[in-house]
Design an enzyme around this catalytic site. Sequence first.
Site, PDB file in Angstrom:
ATOM      1  N   HIS A  53      54.933  62.606  33.204  1.00  0.00           N
ATOM      2  CA  HIS A  53      55.828  62.236  32.101  1.00  0.00           C
ATOM      3  C   HIS A  53      55.700  63.276  30.989  1.00  0.00           C
ATOM      4  O   HIS A  53      54.622  63.790  30.739  1.00  0.00           O
ATOM      5  CB  HIS A  53      55.454  60.854  31.546  1.00  0.00           C
ATOM      6  CG  HIS A  53      56.548  60.223  30.762  1.00  0.00           C
ATOM      7  ND1 HIS A  53      56.783  60.535  29.448  1.00  0.00           N
ATOM      8  CD2 HIS A  53      57.513  59.340  31.126  1.00  0.00           C
ATOM      9  CE1 HIS A  53      57.823  59.834  29.026  1.00  0.00           C
ATOM     10  NE2 HIS A  53      58.290  59.107  30.014  1.00  0.00           N
ATOM     11  N   ASP A  56      58.852  54.505  36.818  1.00  0.00           N
ATOM     12  CA  ASP A  56      59.651  54.453  38.051  1.00  0.00           C
ATOM     13  C   ASP A  56      58.827  54.233  39.305  1.00  0.00           C
ATOM     14  O   ASP A  56      59.386  54.031  40.386  1.00  0.00           O
ATOM     15  CB  ASP A  56      60.444  55.772  38.189  1.00  0.00           C
ATOM     16  CG  ASP A  56      61.498  55.882  37.103  1.00  0.00           C
ATOM     17  OD1 ASP A  56      61.498  56.895  36.386  1.00  0.00           O
ATOM     18  OD2 ASP A  56      62.268  54.921  36.937  1.00  0.00           O
TER      19      ASP A  56
HETATM   20  C1  SDX Z   1      61.755  58.815  33.176  1.00  0.00           C
HETATM   21  O1  SDX Z   1      61.484  60.963  28.737  1.00  0.00           O
HETATM   22  C2  SDX Z   1      61.380  59.712  29.028  1.00  0.00           C
HETATM   23  O2  SDX Z   1      60.917  58.918  28.256  1.00  0.00           O
HETATM   24  C3  SDX Z   1      61.932  59.330  30.392  1.00  0.00           C
HETATM   25  C4  SDX Z   1      61.664  57.886  30.834  1.00  0.00           C
HETATM   26  C5  SDX Z   1      62.459  56.889  30.020  1.00  0.00           C
HETATM   27  O3  SDX Z   1      62.042  55.721  29.940  1.00  0.00           O
HETATM   28  O4  SDX Z   1      63.567  57.267  29.544  1.00  0.00           O
HETATM   29  O5  SDX Z   1      60.282  57.589  30.732  1.00  0.00           O
HETATM   30  C6  SDX Z   1      62.108  57.663  32.302  1.00  0.00           C
HETATM   31  O6  SDX Z   1      62.539  59.718  33.318  1.00  0.00           O
HETATM   32  C7  SDX Z   1      60.385  58.854  33.802  1.00  0.00           C
HETATM   33  C8  SDX Z   1      60.155  60.160  34.646  1.00  0.00           C
HETATM   34  C9  SDX Z   1      60.805  59.949  36.016  1.00  0.00           C
HETATM   35  N1  SDX Z   1      60.787  61.207  36.765  1.00  0.00           N
HETATM   36  C10 SDX Z   1      59.945  61.382  37.808  1.00  0.00           C
HETATM   37  O7  SDX Z   1      59.106  60.566  38.179  1.00  0.00           O
HETATM   38  C11 SDX Z   1      60.145  62.718  38.535  1.00  0.00           C
HETATM   39  C12 SDX Z   1      58.778  63.323  38.835  1.00  0.00           C
HETATM   40  N2  SDX Z   1      58.158  63.743  37.563  1.00  0.00           N
HETATM   41  C13 SDX Z   1      58.397  65.035  37.128  1.00  0.00           C
HETATM   42  O8  SDX Z   1      59.392  65.820  37.605  1.00  0.00           O
HETATM   43  C14 SDX Z   1      57.858  65.398  35.750  1.00  0.00           C
HETATM   44  O9  SDX Z   1      56.611  64.840  35.619  1.00  0.00           O
HETATM   45  C15 SDX Z   1      58.718  65.035  34.545  1.00  0.00           C
HETATM   46  C16 SDX Z   1      60.079  65.581  34.701  1.00  0.00           C
HETATM   47  C17 SDX Z   1      58.768  63.563  34.381  1.00  0.00           C
HETATM   48  C18 SDX Z   1      58.068  65.632  33.327  1.00  0.00           C
HETATM   49  O10 SDX Z   1      57.993  66.986  33.548  1.00  0.00           O
HETATM   50  P1  SDX Z   1      57.526  68.010  32.407  1.00  0.00           P
HETATM   51  O11 SDX Z   1      57.002  67.316  31.203  1.00  0.00           O
HETATM   52  O12 SDX Z   1      58.628  68.997  32.220  1.00  0.00           O
HETATM   53  O13 SDX Z   1      56.249  68.647  33.041  1.00  0.00           O
HETATM   54  P2  SDX Z   1      56.244  70.042  33.747  1.00  0.00           P
HETATM   55  O14 SDX Z   1      57.387  70.159  34.673  1.00  0.00           O
HETATM   56  O15 SDX Z   1      56.054  71.072  32.694  1.00  0.00           O
HETATM   57  O16 SDX Z   1      54.901  69.901  34.629  1.00  0.00           O
HETATM   58  C19 SDX Z   1      53.643  70.350  34.161  1.00  0.00           C
HETATM   59  C20 SDX Z   1      52.849  70.620  35.419  1.00  0.00           C
HETATM   60  C21 SDX Z   1      53.568  71.614  36.370  1.00  0.00           C
HETATM   61  O17 SDX Z   1      52.572  72.222  37.149  1.00  0.00           O
HETATM   62  P3  SDX Z   1      52.003  73.717  36.673  1.00  0.00           P
HETATM   63  O18 SDX Z   1      53.223  74.590  36.431  1.00  0.00           O
HETATM   64  O19 SDX Z   1      51.202  73.442  35.412  1.00  0.00           O
HETATM   65  O20 SDX Z   1      51.161  74.188  37.836  1.00  0.00           O
HETATM   66  O21 SDX Z   1      52.709  69.413  36.181  1.00  0.00           O
HETATM   67  C22 SDX Z   1      53.375  69.564  37.425  1.00  0.00           C
HETATM   68  C23 SDX Z   1      54.331  70.720  37.278  1.00  0.00           C
HETATM   69  O22 SDX Z   1      54.607  71.314  38.541  1.00  0.00           O
HETATM   70  N3  SDX Z   1      54.074  68.294  37.674  1.00  0.00           N
HETATM   71  C24 SDX Z   1      54.108  67.695  38.865  1.00  0.00           C
HETATM   72  C25 SDX Z   1      54.808  66.501  38.651  1.00  0.00           C
HETATM   73  N4  SDX Z   1      55.177  66.428  37.365  1.00  0.00           N
HETATM   74  C26 SDX Z   1      54.720  67.546  36.767  1.00  0.00           C
HETATM   75  N5  SDX Z   1      53.602  68.061  40.079  1.00  0.00           N
HETATM   76  C27 SDX Z   1      53.827  67.187  41.095  1.00  0.00           C
HETATM   77  N6  SDX Z   1      54.484  66.009  40.961  1.00  0.00           N
HETATM   78  C28 SDX Z   1      54.985  65.639  39.768  1.00  0.00           C
HETATM   79  N7  SDX Z   1      55.638  64.489  39.652  1.00  0.00           N
END
Ligand code: SDX
Length: 426
Positions: free
Chosen positions: A311, A368
């Site tokens: 998140h 989720d």
């Molecule tokens: C919702 O914003 C809100 O409040 C949204 C929400 C709401 O109520 O409105 O809470 C609802 O959208 C919840 C999120 C649902 N989405 C998912 O579950 C999809 C999977 N999660 C991700 O794609 C991700 O965690 C996000 C999009 C939710 C957040 O991504 P960020 O903050 O942009 O984090 P990032 O992409 O910069 O990741 C940081 C690191 C990266 O690795 P490195 O580059 O440091 O090596 O963490 C890794 C990312 O690759 N990473 C993940 C991951 N999420 C982040 N690796 C594997 N699986 C994941 N789910």
Amino acid sequence: MMEMNSESEFAVLKVGGKEIKLPVVVGTEGEKAFDIAQLRKETGYVSLDQSLTNTAVCYSSITFIDGEKGILRYRGIPIEELVKTEAFVKVAYLLVHGTLPDEEQGRLFSRLLNKNSLLHEDMRHFFDHFPRGAHPMHILSTMINALAAFYPNVDLLSMDEDIELSTARLISMVRTMAAMAYKKSIGEPVVYPRHDLSYCANFLNMMFDSPVAPYTICPEAVRILNILLILHADHEQNCSTTTVRTIGSAQVNLYATISAGISALSGPLHGGANQEVVEMLRHIQENGDVKKYVDQVKDKKNTQRLMGFGHRVYKTFDPRAKIIKKECHDFLRKMNISDPLLDVALEVEDVALHDDYFISRHLYPNVDFYSGIVYRALGIPENMFTVMFALARLPGWIAHWKEMIGANTKIVRPRQVYIGKRLGEK
Ligand code: SDX
């Protein structure tokens, strides 16, 4: 209540041979920001913060999140307390009006929702022309946009009662549209809302009642649906809410604004994740190896992510996920339902939360991760999961739209850093 720091704390910015003081503002929960409204005028520089990770775009008094402590409050009330009301309509009122309704306010709001639960009959025929396989989020976004054609008086010049009426119309009618979209997708006759049923009972009845198989309202199902909708009702400046505030700043009518919010929510990285989680859990179940899948997710050569994990704001357990996980367990047990995907979800959570890749990146289950398992147990099809999220988020979007309009917000128009061709460059 917003206060300008009395000690006139400020940030000093030295750039381009200039030194300017940026005033510090402090929120009611101690969040600090420095105000860069005069930055370009005083220095010629703009700030750059792609995807706005470090940028507050507004003042708001609707929802407070502490991502480090896993705190979520609507209008100052902790989410853990609000779920005990088991009444989504009351929480919707709280978000939109700022306080929980007293008995009279609650009665009038429920009456307004009931009065506006029927779709215009001409709009009902729209469903006859969508392709059978159309995703219900696309149908919903289209139908809500069409409301502006049927109820044209919603614009910013309208009186408060019009906004009150439009709020009730959206919260109530979207529930009818969602159920009708489902019925149409399975070729069954639509079921009309009933005046004698509560918000969630009405939705379940419109989804599952049929002339040949009358639906029996299950109180446990109504209870857990209220809880899920409450947990999804607002979440401060998430992607879809920021979309609503941005579109609304151009003084677009409320229906078109909400339609855009629904489109933003449908993205797999946002509200679409609840459907992706169940597809992922089923894939893991079919391939029978949780550790192998988790290792694939960690391998940067792969683009797949552990859906339902991580998140932008929460760097600990999403408080909503904690509540849904417990309620999911209890509901399946009470209803004597066993869902193998719940077992897979628990195993995925256990493996990930003992793996340094996730721990070091503060990746925990988000809202989720478990919600889809509850929707499955309620009999709601997967392509309707994100529709459930939209139903819930409506009062949040409306509250932010009202707050943005009420603050006479200027039209949102950010700057950029141009890196394209210079004049005459080949
Ligand atoms: C919702 O914003 C809100 O409040 C949204 C929400 C709401 O109520 O409105 O809470 C609802 O959208 C919840 C999120 C649902 N989405 C998912 O579950 C999809 C999977 N999660 C991700 O794609 C991700 O965690 C996000 C999009 C939710 C957040 O991504 P960020 O903050 O942009 O984090 P990032 O992409 O910069 O990741 C940081 C690191 C990266 O690795 P490195 O580059 O440091 O090596 O963490 C890794 C990312 O690759 N990473 C993940 C991951 N999420 C982040 N690796 C594997 N699986 C994941 N789910």
